[in-house]
Enzyme design. Structure first.
Site, PDB file in Angstrom:
ATOM      1  CB  CYS A 148      -9.222   4.341   2.553  1.00 31.54           C
ATOM      2  SG  CYS A 148     -10.266   5.797   2.576  1.00 31.54           S
ATOM      3  CB  CYS A 168      -5.584  11.034   0.497  1.00 33.08           C
ATOM      4  SG  CYS A 168      -6.692  10.347  -0.765  1.00 33.08           S
TER       5      CYS A 168
END
Ligand code: DGL
Length: 273
Positions: free
Chosen positions: A78, A188
């Site tokens: 992440c 992302c």
């Protein structure tokens, strides 16, 4: 810098939701015999709309869950954790932690036009870790930072090609593409699943970059000297929210490979602040 993973290596990956499955897929293909445990904090999704302190607390608890489940090497799958909370996660666990950050450096090295765009979460865009990445970009390269509120939510719902998903990508890229951007960073892990849509919107002359391959290389280095387990450890998956919807979206994103996630179990976590 992470050290060497204790033997036998068991990799624990974590993210706010399904985004880290893009990295899970690459890791599994590169290291098919390596046991993988995945943890998704779907009860607190999206991290991109939270504060760095909230994400650090949630990520620490997720990391501790994975270590308690037997992980000996952690991968923060992440970019929002990687840019806003990685040091806090490292401080909270006794095992090496590999993180991912937007692949700005690779895109900046590859651009011919000197114009690159980075699609990131609002948390990543506002964080110190991201500012440090921008500060290292050579002066002849201009970075168009595009915080994409709402875009990870589309992926989390498994909606990769709807008019709304496309509109969000068009809104993010229209101006930078018109300005001659030739490299787009998928900053992302959720956005990696949108690569076909982003490529279609950006056009064939734009190259896409993400951090997943770099993380896989780093993990391969860390486990290269380790002794494989003599016991075949099974893959497992935890989600802090309901398991059934997570499983359904995982199947949509990964196809048949989703079966290799192993049993998907709901497991709430307590964040300490
Ligand atoms: N997948 C995450 C990232 O790479 C976070 C998405 C979110 O929860 O907002 O930044």
């Amino acid at each position: 810098m992470p050290g060497v993973a204790p033997d036998p290596p068991v990799i624990g990956l974590f993210d706010s939701g399904v985004g880290g499955l893009s990295l899970w897929r690459e890791l599994r293909r590169a290291l098919p015999a390596m046991p993988l445990i995945y943890a998704a904090d779907t009860a607190a999704f999206p991290y991109g709309a939270r504060s760095a302190a909230e994400v650090a607390a949630r990520a620490r608890a997720l990391a501790q869950l994975l270590v308690a489940q037997g992980a000996t090497l952690l991968v923060a799958a992440c970019n929002s954790i990687g840019t806003a909370a990685l040091a806090e996660v490292r401080a909270a666990t006794g095992v090496p932690v590999v993180g991912t950050v937007p692949a700005i450096r690779s895109a900046a090295a590859a651009t011919a036009s000197g114009q690159i765009a980075a699609l990131v979460t609002p948390l990543t865009a506002g964080g110190l870790g991201y500012a440090a990445l921008l500060a290292a970009v050579p002066p002849h390269v201009q970075v168009w930072t595009r915080p994409c509120a709402g875009l990870a939510e589309q992926v989390e719902a498994g909606v990769l090609a709807s008019p709304r998903t496309r509109a969000l990508v068009v809104r993010a890229l229209a101006e930078p593409v018109a300005a001659g951007v030739d490299a787009v960073v998928l900053g992302c892990t959720h956005y990696v699943f949108l690569a076909p849509l982003v490529q279609a919107v950006a056009g064939p002359n734009v190259r896409l970059f993400d951090g997943n391959a770099g993380v896989v290389r780093q993990v391969e280095r860390l486990v290269s000297t380790s002794t494989p387990s003599t016991v075949q450890l099974a893959n497992r998956c935890f989600t802090t929210g309901p398991a059934a919807p997570f499983a359904a979206v995982a199947r949509r994103l990964l196809g048949r490979e989703a079966a290799a996630l192993g049993p998907i179990v709901q497991h709430p976590i307590e964040a300490d602040r």
